[in-house]
Enzyme design. Structure first.
Site, short mmCIF file in Angstrom:
data_model
loop_
_atom_site.label_atom_id
_atom_site.label_comp_id
_atom_site.label_asym_id
_atom_site.label_seq_id
_atom_site.Cartn_x
_atom_site.Cartn_y
_atom_site.Cartn_z
N LYS A 129 12.26 3.05 4.99
CA LYS A 129 12.28 4.50 4.77
C LYS A 129 13.63 4.94 4.20
CE LYS A 129 8.49 5.45 7.83
NZ LYS A 129 8.08 4.15 8.37
N ASN A 185 4.27 0.82 1.95
CA ASN A 185 4.25 -0.30 2.91
C ASN A 185 4.37 -1.59 2.13
OD1 ASN A 185 3.33 1.23 5.49
ND2 ASN A 185 1.93 1.91 3.89
N GLU A 236 4.72 7.11 2.41
CA GLU A 236 5.58 5.93 2.46
C GLU A 236 4.96 4.81 1.64
OE1 GLU A 236 5.85 3.63 6.02
OE2 GLU A 236 3.75 3.91 6.51
N SER A 276 -2.17 -2.91 6.34
CA SER A 276 -3.47 -3.31 6.89
C SER A 276 -4.62 -2.52 6.29
CB SER A 276 -3.44 -3.21 8.41
OG SER A 276 -2.95 -1.97 8.78
N GLU A 287 8.76 1.24 11.67
CA GLU A 287 7.44 1.27 11.05
C GLU A 287 6.39 1.17 12.14
OE1 GLU A 287 7.55 1.36 7.63
OE2 GLU A 287 9.70 1.06 7.57
N GLY A 288 5.15 1.34 11.72
CA GLY A 288 4.05 1.01 12.61
C GLY A 288 3.50 2.14 13.44
N ARG A 346 0.86 -1.19 0.00
CA ARG A 346 0.00 0.00 0.00
C ARG A 346 0.89 1.23 0.00
NH1 ARG A 346 -2.54 0.46 5.04
NH2 ARG A 346 -1.18 2.22 5.41
N LYS A 384 12.45 10.96 10.75
CA LYS A 384 11.96 9.58 10.84
C LYS A 384 13.08 8.59 11.09
CE LYS A 384 8.03 10.19 7.73
NZ LYS A 384 7.19 9.52 6.70
N ARG A 400 -7.54 7.27 5.34
CA ARG A 400 -7.51 7.46 6.79
C ARG A 400 -7.57 8.96 7.05
NH1 ARG A 400 -2.16 4.53 8.19
NH2 ARG A 400 -1.75 5.51 6.18
#
Ligand code: ADP
Ligand code: MG
Length: 452
Positions: free
Chosen positions: A284, A128, A126, A133, A349-350, A110, A345, A429
């Protein structure tokens, strides 16, 4: 953020019930099913920008695949990070072990973007490549929105979306590519996963095709997974396709048995989505390196490279020179001068790891040059804000929001040949304009749809 006077909509909890009916559910900390935070109005997105969102996906999938197929590039790119990051070091070690190109690769990705203030340009946040998810839940929002629009007499409609269908197609193709009729699909999952309904929705789509899924944690795999003739086995079950919904975080691989689990997968012939090189291609640090046109040109032909590069934000290693407002200076100095214009950064991740403002300044000032090299500086993106209505924990609220648009890609390769490369659906989102992280479980984000 203001709580909405519920009389304005409904007094009877209809929005919550409708959300639940559409499967917009997650587990709360106590293990109870609750509705997900969700917006009650879709996000506007220009039709040409949506078309670009779709067009970029196969290009990013190809790019990640080619980067993943270039072991020397990955090792070179990430060796510095590995020195200060034991998790990347572990993964890089596994990547170094396998010199044969993967005979087949399944990639479920994604790519996330903000738009420019005028909504005309996409700026990638970014890519993924592991455990992306919301392909289940995200696909249910449009139907929920359309039902809600009908109920409230709204004139807007949401753009239909079904990422699980395209992903299930890719799983079917991967099973066929593995070529063993009895081969099974394994989902590698987190213990105590709260976002379980999202995964179940994909399982449902697979079940509709007669595909039954096994679920294991990395720890369980460390105990149970075996290699026979190079193939991955759980007991008598031969695992043709392994889908990772864990492994994003170093914490997921904290125990020796969990690491043994992933090692067994990595050494086997199972088609893993992702395999370790593909996961590393989504880091990244690699994202930052690819913003150098000479690097990008190693992996994409000129026209595709130009199109992809149009979606890049400014990214740099802290000790790289950048040009900002026509002035060349070290990214580090530019960020110390104007911390409000950057995000720092780490290679994590996450969600919840990015540093802003005085935290960014403090981190940059306190780190040695070697420590800094494990971080990237990114231009702070300023997406357009709009008023909207959301639903979180049973309460409606109204406020200024921004949306992050993601698009899912499914790619299957056999050797050099690309068997399937498709965009399969979107994710929106949405978060309050002053919230930093837009994760649905981990941050202040709400599931949303694109206005048709
Ligand atoms: P993670 O791997 O933690 O998801 P991301 O790069 O997606 O890392 O960052 C997490 C969140 O932080 C994003 O969803 C977005 O809301 C915000 N964010 C990330 N990069 C930027 C940026 N350059 N400008 C503004 N916000 C950003
Ligand atoms: Mg993210």
């Amino acid at each position: 953020m203001n709580t909405v006077d519920r009389t304005e909509f409904e007094r009877d909890g209809a929005a919550e019930q409708l959300a639940a009916l559409h499967g917009l559910l997650q587990l709360d900390a106590a293990g109870q099913l609750q509705h997900c935070p969700v917006m009650l109005t879709p996000a506007p997105l220009r039709a040409d920008t949506f078309a670009e969102l779709e067009a970029l996906t196969p290009l990013y999938s190809t790019l990640a695949h080619r980067v993943a197929s270039s072991g020397a590039f990955l090792i070179d790119a990430l060796s510095g990070v590995a020195e200060s990051d034991a998790y990347i070091e572990f993964l890089l070690g596994l990547a170094r072990e396998r010199h044969d190109a993967a005979p087949a690769r399944l990639s479920i990705t994604r790519s996330d973007y903000f738009t420019s203030a005028d909504g005309r340009l996409l700026r990638q946040v970014e890519l993924n490549t592991i455990a992306a998810s919301y392909l289940g839940l995200g696909g249910r929002v449009a139907d929920f929105h359309n039902a809600w629009a009908t109920r409230t007499g709204a004139s807007w409609r949401a753009r239909l979306n079904a990422p699980t269908v395209g992903v299930a197609d890719a799983f079917e193709a991967a099973l066929a590519a593995y070529g063993v009729p009895s081969g099974r699909v394994l989902f590698v999952v987190l213990p105590g996963e709260r976002n379980i309904v999202d995964q179940r929705l994909l399982e449902l789509e697979l079940a509709a095709r007669g595909i039954n899924v096994l679920r294991r944690t990395f720890d369980e795999l460390g105990e149970q997974a075996r290699l026979h003739g190079g193939e991955l086995f759980l007991g008598d079950e031969r695992i043709a396709v392994t889908y990772l919904r864990a492994g994003l975080l170093a914490a997921d691989l904290a125990s020796e048995s969990a690491r043994r689990g992933w090692r067994t997968i990595a050494r086997s012939s199972t088609i893993a989505a992702p395999d370790i090189p593909l996961m590393l291609a989504g880091t990244k640090k690699v994202q930052q390196l690819l913003t150098d046109r000479r690097v990008l040109s190693r992996f994409l032909p000129p026209e595709d490279a130009t199109r992809v590069a149009r979606s890049f934000a400014l990214l740099a290693a802290p000790d790289d020179p950048i040009t900002i407002d026509g002035r060349e200076q070290l990214a580090l100095d530019a960020a110390l001068e104007r911390p409000d214009r950057f995000v720092l950064k780490p290679q994590r991740e996450g969600g919840g790891n990015n540093l802003y403002d005085h935290e960014l300044t403090r981190a940059l000032r306190s780190m040695s040059r070697a420590e800094r090299s494990a971080y990237i500086l990114m231009e702070r993106l300023e997406p357009p804000a709009r008023p909207a209505v959301g639903l979180r924990a049973g309460a409606m609220w109204r406020g200024e929001v921004v949306s992050e648009f993601g698009h899912y890609g499914a790619l299957l390769t056999r050797g050099e040949r690309i068997v399937l490369n498709r965009g399969v659906g979107y994710l929106v989102r949405t978060k309050a304009v002053d919230a930093r992280e837009g994760g649905i479980c981990s941050g202040a984000g709400h599931l949303d749809s694109v206005e048709a």
